[in-house]
Scaffold this motif. Structure first.
Motif, mmCIF file in Angstrom:
data_model
loop_
_atom_site.group_PDB
_atom_site.id
_atom_site.type_symbol
_atom_site.label_atom_id
_atom_site.label_comp_id
_atom_site.label_asym_id
_atom_site.label_seq_id
_atom_site.Cartn_x
_atom_site.Cartn_y
_atom_site.Cartn_z
ATOM 1 N N ASN A 88 -0.882 6.802 5.296
ATOM 2 C CA ASN A 88 -0.473 7.670 6.036
ATOM 3 C C ASN A 88 0.930 7.503 5.663
ATOM 4 O O ASN A 88 2.072 8.695 4.862
ATOM 5 C CB ASN A 88 -0.479 7.427 7.650
ATOM 6 N N ASN A 89 1.164 6.355 5.345
ATOM 7 C CA ASN A 89 2.612 6.090 5.075
ATOM 8 C C ASN A 89 2.667 5.206 4.181
ATOM 9 O O ASN A 89 1.621 4.293 4.014
ATOM 10 C CB ASN A 89 3.866 5.682 5.867
ATOM 11 N N THR A 90 3.408 4.324 3.729
ATOM 12 C CA THR A 90 3.183 3.062 2.722
ATOM 13 C C THR A 90 3.789 1.771 3.616
ATOM 14 O O THR A 90 4.496 2.385 4.801
ATOM 15 C CB THR A 90 5.253 2.995 1.734
ATOM 16 N N ASP A 91 3.289 1.082 3.192
ATOM 17 C CA ASP A 91 3.382 -0.489 4.006
ATOM 18 C C ASP A 91 2.443 -1.646 3.944
ATOM 19 O O ASP A 91 2.509 -0.948 2.755
ATOM 20 C CB ASP A 91 1.920 -0.236 5.420
ATOM 21 N N LEU B 60 -1.236 -1.199 11.332
ATOM 22 C CA LEU B 60 -2.284 -0.124 11.997
ATOM 23 C C LEU B 60 -1.567 1.450 12.118
ATOM 24 O O LEU B 60 -2.638 2.653 11.814
ATOM 25 C CB LEU B 60 -3.249 -0.099 13.468
ATOM 26 N N ASP B 61 -0.343 1.368 12.246
ATOM 27 C CA ASP B 61 0.670 2.351 12.454
ATOM 28 C C ASP B 61 0.600 3.570 11.356
ATOM 29 O O ASP B 61 0.828 5.086 11.772
ATOM 30 C CB ASP B 61 1.855 2.243 12.900
ATOM 31 N N ASN B 62 0.251 2.936 10.638
ATOM 32 C CA ASN B 62 0.592 3.675 8.912
ATOM 33 C C ASN B 62 -1.408 3.983 8.290
ATOM 34 O O ASN B 62 -0.951 4.316 7.895
ATOM 35 C CB ASN B 62 1.471 2.715 8.152
ATOM 36 N N LEU C 78 0.641 -1.208 -0.022
ATOM 37 C CA LEU C 78 -0.003 0.161 -0.201
ATOM 38 C C LEU C 78 0.479 1.053 -0.178
ATOM 39 O O LEU C 78 2.303 1.455 0.381
ATOM 40 C CB LEU C 78 -1.090 0.068 1.345
ATOM 41 N N THR C 79 0.839 2.075 -0.509
ATOM 42 C CA THR C 79 1.006 3.186 -0.829
ATOM 43 C C THR C 79 0.789 4.541 0.176
ATOM 44 O O THR C 79 -0.571 4.628 0.263
ATOM 45 C CB THR C 79 1.619 4.072 -2.330
#
Length: 211
Positions: A129-132, A90-92, A64-65
């Motif tokens: 919110n961030n890539t992950d 979940l953090d991102n 995911l971007t």
């Protein structure tokens, strides 16, 4: 050698086999093939074989971007609770939303899962919110599983293991279709009297918004 294809109920029949010793193999998409060796066939007699095939457990990785994107899977998840499926990102994650507008999102210090379970025939809108990335594992769904389409907007899954032309996939519902759109904003839509397919082939793992 002889062969046969089952009917919708999984029943098959092979006729007019010469007497002899045979190996019989059964195979189906999504399952490990199984072989019975040393089977004696006698002329004029009927032999019944039942096969219990073991499903192939598949793993799918989602990369995911940052920002918005649609996602779906053809895997039936063992523990489909949306929060449990996405525990590792979940953090991102900002939120996940389904077609009805229900969301998995953080309210204060707590994650609130109003979606419930991940449904294999549905697609989901992710905002990162961030890539992950995350992985899911399980059995694969039958690719011809019906997906009920409603008036208005909904996000659906693509259930085939192979890419397939988007217009071909929706051939039988074109009279009631407004458009199909993917994450990149490319669409299948009618302009004048012609359907224009800017999506090209539909892909496993991508979700599609349908109107």
């Amino acid at each position: 050698s002889y062969n046969s294809t089952t009917n919708a109920n999984g029943n098959y029949q092979i006729e007019d086999i010469e007497s002899g010793i045979y190996s019989v193999t059964a195979s189906a998409e999504g399952y490990f093939p199984k072989t019975i060796n040393g089977l004696e066939i006698l002329a004029g007699e009927t032999t019944t074989l039942d096969f219990a095939l073991e499903p192939i457990i598949q793993t799918q990785t989602f990369n995911l971007t940052t920002g918005f994107q649609f996602a779906s899977t053809r895997i039936i998840i063992d523990d489909p609770n949306m929060q449990n499926v996405l525990e590792g990102i979940l953090d991102n994650l900002d939120f996940v939303r389904n077609s009805e507008g229900y969301m998995l999102r953080k309210i204060g210090p707590n994650w609130v899962n109003n979606i419930g379970d991940w449904v294999t025939t549905e697609g989901y809108l992710f905002k990162m919110n961030n890539t992950d990335s995350f992985e899911i594992s399980g059995e694969t769904i039958e690719e011809y599983t019906p997906i009920e389409l409603y008036i208005g907007f909904q996000i659906i899954s693509y259930l085939s293991s192979e890419p397939r032309d988007c217009e071909e996939v929706f051939t039988y519902v074109l009279d009631n279709l407004d458009f199909v759109r993917n994450t990149g904003g490319n669409m299948l839509r009618k302009i004048g009297s012609f359907w224009i397919n800017n999506i090209g082939d539909m892909q496993n793992g991508e979700g599609y918004i349908v109107k």
